[in-house]
Scaffold this active site. Structure first.
Site, short mmCIF file in Angstrom:
data_model
loop_
_atom_site.label_atom_id
_atom_site.label_comp_id
_atom_site.label_asym_id
_atom_site.label_seq_id
_atom_site.Cartn_x
_atom_site.Cartn_y
_atom_site.Cartn_z
N SER A 64 0.81 -1.00 0.12
CA SER A 64 -0.17 -0.17 -0.15
C SER A 64 0.88 1.54 0.09
CB SER A 64 -1.24 0.17 1.77
OG SER A 64 -2.35 -0.72 0.81
N LYS A 67 -0.04 3.47 -2.52
CA LYS A 67 -1.22 5.18 -2.51
C LYS A 67 -0.63 6.29 -2.53
CE LYS A 67 -4.21 1.22 -0.99
NZ LYS A 67 -4.84 0.56 0.68
N SER A 119 -5.31 3.56 4.72
CA SER A 119 -5.93 3.13 3.70
C SER A 119 -6.41 1.60 2.88
CB SER A 119 -4.31 1.17 3.99
OG SER A 119 -3.00 1.08 3.17
#
Length: 381
Positions: A64, A67, A119
């Protein structure tokens, strides 16, 4: 709908110890730490100079931390106040989510907080569909931004970072993406936020370093089976901001411990120094057939760079200038370079340019020179 979820791609219920609070004293030199991360790096946020690295140029799954790119692309291309309708595709994604429902509407700003703090994979898909029209178009935008930033070892396949073949980056390139993103004040504010209330939700950051490490002001966690535990951290002390990346750690404690170790190493071994000011005068260059015999020259760029104590003590400066330049001389013409060398290694360079205009001598100027010489010779003692 309320819930406190400290999770990334998988639920992470492992407790984090308070070890990071006891930091080393500033100025105490440290040796490069041995860390339990597969790959890692620390860079200076201002210049991008690498201060520590471990296998930092190998392509790896990044979970993640993906992101970070999703966030900056969305901020640069979207209106934060836009209302975004959640699709079935976004609402049905697995892993870490903020429990979005199909048909629900939130602002782009709220979704970005849901994505960066907690997240949310569902938030990432909703953002991607809103900005790109489709997830696939948005991923193309992510890759275009990577290319724009000059990245050669980064490839995105999704906006959320779940394990997919061909989705990767390196610690170095992930740090460079983060360095770029942190220059955006909206992004910087989001990733430094510990908690936030949005529509029907209370968000709490998955980033343990924001609470545990003094000076921490970002950025993003990551966790998948392939990537392991990952963490990108930004920390600032006395105006000195650094960015660390650790990938493929075995646990949350190990990624926090590894991040602390390399951040401590950088803060205690490096200090930023102003080596050169923009437009700082550096000397003169002779002018051939000019109304003046020389022209002032200045540095094109200022240089502020973190140096270790040893580098500062062994710093050398080399100024290379043209022997002369033909008139007419225009302002801003490159006429050399200045280089800074530490321990035999080039660490910084700036071009040198002319600081003024020097016109070419004409016939009348030469005639006046002759008259001046004649009058001086003819003048009685």
């Amino acid at each position: 709908m309320n819930g406190r979820v400290y999770a990334d791609e998988f639920i992470e219920d492992e407790l984090i110890s308070e070890f990071v609070i006891n930091t080393v004293n500033g100025g105490e030199e440290l040796k490069p730490p041995k860390i339990e991360a597969g790959a890692a790096i620390v860079i200076d946020a201002e210049t991008g100079r690498v201060l520590y690295e471990k296998d930092a140029y190998s392509r790896r799954a990044i979970a993640s931390t993906t992101k970070i790119m999703t966030g900056i692309v969305a901020i640069e291309n979207g209106n934060l106040d836009d209302k975004v309708k959640v699709s079935k595709r976004a609402a049905s994604i697995w892993g870490s989510t903020i429990k979005l429902k199909a048909g629900e509407e939130l602002t782009l700003r709220e979704l970005l907080y849901g994505m960066m703090l907690k997240s949310g994979n569902d938030a990432a898909l909703a953002v991607a569909e809103h900005i790109g029209g489709t997830v696939e178009n948005f991923v193309a935008m992510m890759n275009a931004k990577a290319k724009e930033l000059g990245l050669k070892d980064t490839s995105f396949k999704t906006p959320h970072g779940l394990d997919v073949e061909g989705h990767y980056s390196t610690p170095y390139e992930l740090a460079m993406i983060t360095r770029y993103a942190l220059q955006n004040p909206v992004f910087a504010e989001m990733v430094s936020t510990k908690n936030m209330t949005i529509t029907n939700r209370s968000l709490y950051t998955t980033n343990e370093m924001l609470s545990l490490y003094p000076g921490a002001d970002g950025v993003k966690t990551g966790y998948t089976g392939k990537a392991g535990r990952c963490l990108v951290t930004s920390a600032t002390r006395d105006g000195f901001q650094i960015i660390s990346v650790v990938l493929n750690c075995a646990s949350r404690n190990k990624r926090a411990e590894s991040s602390k170790a390399i951040l401590d190493y950088a803060f205690n071994n490096y200090r930023p120094y102003e080596l050169l000011k923009a437009n700082q005068e550096l000397g003169q260059v002779s002018v051939y057939k000019g109304k003046k015999s020389s022209v002032s020259v200045v540095a094109v760029e200022g240089i502020r760079l973190p140096l270790s104590k040893e580098e500062k003590e062994n710093l050398e400066t080399e100024l290379t200038l043209y022997d002369s330049i033909n008139a007419p001389v225009y302002k801003g013409v490159e006429v050399g370079k200045i280089e800074f060398i530490a321990n035999g290694k080039l660490i910084a360079r700036s071009a040198v340019k002319t600081a003024e205009v020097v016109p070419e001598k004409k016939y009348g100027d030469y005639f006046r020179d002759v008259l001046d010489i004649w009058f001086k010779l003819a003048k009685p003692e």
